[in-house]
Enzyme design. Structure first.
Site, short mmCIF file in Angstrom:
data_model
loop_
_atom_site.label_atom_id
_atom_site.label_comp_id
_atom_site.label_asym_id
_atom_site.label_seq_id
_atom_site.Cartn_x
_atom_site.Cartn_y
_atom_site.Cartn_z
N GLU A 91 0.85 -1.20 0.00
CA GLU A 91 0.00 0.00 0.00
C GLU A 91 0.89 1.25 0.00
O GLU A 91 1.94 1.27 0.66
CB GLU A 91 -0.85 -0.01 1.28
N ASN A 124 -7.00 5.84 -2.24
CA ASN A 124 -5.88 4.97 -1.88
C ASN A 124 -6.00 3.78 -2.83
O ASN A 124 -6.93 2.99 -2.71
CB ASN A 124 -6.03 4.54 -0.41
N1 ING Z 1 -4.10 0.44 8.40
C1 ING Z 1 -4.75 -0.22 9.37
C2 ING Z 1 -5.17 -1.66 9.13
O1 ING Z 1 -6.35 -1.98 9.09
C3 ING Z 1 -4.90 0.15 11.63
C4 ING Z 1 -5.60 0.50 10.34
C5 ING Z 1 -3.94 1.00 12.08
C6 ING Z 1 -5.18 -1.05 12.25
C7 ING Z 1 -3.25 0.69 13.25
C8 ING Z 1 -4.50 -1.36 13.41
C9 ING Z 1 -3.51 -0.50 13.91
O2 ING Z 1 -4.25 -2.47 9.07
C10 ING Z 1 -4.56 0.75 7.16
N2 ING Z 1 -3.70 1.47 6.41
O3 ING Z 1 -5.67 0.43 6.77
#
Ligand code: ING
Length: 283
Positions: free
Chosen positions: A20, A84
Site C-alpha cells: 500500500e 488509496n
Molecule cells: N491500516 C490499518 C489496518 O487496518 C490500523 C488501520 C492501524 C489497524 C493501526 C490497526 C492498527 O491495518 C490501514 N492502512 O488500513
C-alpha cells in the site's frame, strides 16, 4: 467433466507484488493542511513520467506486478477525488485493472494528542467501484488494501466472482491508539483475517507489508502467501527488505470451491440480507 490441464504447467507467471502507498511514505501519519503540499503525494496518472520506466522494464522482463499509490483523479465535472489505490499490471507491462480502497480506517480531522496520526479518512474517499476481479497471470485475480482485509465482505464479494488470487498491500502501525491492548495481537489478527478470507472463499491470498520503521513509526511486517486451505505457503520473517516466493497452482482452489465452499450448493442467501441492508450493529 472435461478437466482443463493444470495451468501451473501452461502459464508459468512470475509476478512481483508491492504494498500500500508503495511510492511514498505513509503520509496519513501526518496532518497536512496545505492542499498543494497534500497533492504532491498523489499521482495524477499511472503510469506517469516517473513510473513509466517501471512498466517498460516489467514488460521487457515479462514480470507482472501490483503496487499501491495515492491517486488524484478528476471526474467529468472537473471535481477532484483522492483515492488509496492499487494497480495490477500484466507481464507485458499493460494495465489490467485498478482498485480503490473501500474500507478507509482512521480519523477525518487532526487529533494532535495521538503519538502519530492515522488520518486516512481526511486524505482519501472510499473507493466507488467496490471489489472487482480480472483475468490476469493465467487466473482470476482480485485486489484489496490494508483495512479491507479485516472485513469478511471483502473476500466474499470476490469469492462470489470466482477469485483465485487476492493481492492485498498493507501499512499497519504496531501501535493502535483507540485500543493499545490490540498492539500485541497485530501479527495474529493479520494472519487470522487473511487465512480466514482465503479458506472461506477457496482462494489464494497474498498480503504484503510496508513493515519495519518508516519515519520513526514501527509497522507490522509478516508479509505472507496463503493457500485456499488457510495455510501459510510462504512468509517474510524479518522487518527488513525481504522477498517471499511460492509457486501457486491456481487449480488448487477447486479443492475448496467444489467441496466445502460450493457456494451454489450450500449458501442460503435468503438469510443474509441484513449484511447488505443494515449499516451499523445494534446494541
Ligand atoms: N491500516 C490499518 C489496518 O487496518 C490500523 C488501520 C492501524 C489497524 C493501526 C490497526 C492498527 O491495518 C490501514 N492502512 O488500513
Amino acid at each position: 467433466m472435461i478437466r482443463r490441464p493444470p495451468r501451473s504447467t501452461l502459464f508459468p507467471y512470475t509476478t512481483l507484488f508491492r504494498s500500500e502507498l508503495t511510492l511514498t511514505t505513509f503520509f496519513p501519519r501526518w496532518f497536512i493542511e496545505d492542499e498543494r503540499e497534500i497533492e504532491e503525494w498523489f499521482e495524477v496518472e499511472m503510469p506517469g513520467a516517473d513510473t513509466k520506466p517501471l512498466f517498460d522494464r516489467a514488460g521487457q522482463l515479462g514480470v507482472g506486478f501490483c503496487l499501491g499509490y495515492a491517486e488524484l483523479s478528476t471526474d467529468d465535472d472537473g471535481i477532484k477525488h483522492r483515492y488509496n489505490t492499487q494497480i495490477l499490471v500484466e507481464k507485458d507491462g499493460s494495465v489490467v485493472g485498478k482498485y480503490r480502497k473501500v474500507h478507509v480506517p482512521g480519523h477525518e480531522t487532526n487529533e494532535p494528542d495521538r503519538p502519530f496520526q492515522h488520518a486516512e479518512r481526511y486524505y482519501f474517499e472510499p473507493g466507488p467501484d467496490g471489489f472487482d476481479v480480472w483475468d490476469a497471470f493465467g487466473g482470476t485475480l482480485g485486489m484489496a488494501i490494508c483495512n479491507d482485509r479485516r472485513w469478511p465482505e471483502t473476500y466474499r464479494v470476490m469469492g462470489l466472482k470466482g477469485v483465485e488470487l487476492i493481492l492485498i498491500g498493507y501499512n499497519t502501525p504496531l501501535h493502535y491508539e483507540p485500543d493499545p491492548q490490540q498492539n500485541a495481537l497485530a501479527g495474529f489478527h493479520n494472519h487470522l483475517v487473511m487465512q480466514s478470507g482465503a479458506y472461506q472463499n477457496g482462494t489464494f491470498v497474498v498480503g504484503v507489508a510496508k513493515g519495519g520503521i518508516e519515519e520513526g513509526i514501527d509497522s507490522l511486517a509478516q508479509s505472507a502467501i496463503y493457500a485456499p486451505s488457510g495455510q501459510i505457503v510462504a512468509q517474510c520473517i524479518t522487518t527488513g527488505d525481504e522477498i517471499a516466493v511460492a509457486t501457486l497452482d491456481l487449480d488448487f482452489c477447486g479443492y475448496y470451491k467444489n467441496t466445502l465452499f460450493d457456494f451454489d450448493r450450500y449458501r442460503q442467501p435468503q438469510h443474509y440480507g441484513i449484511i447488505a441492508q443494515q449499516h451499523g450493529g445494534q446494541e
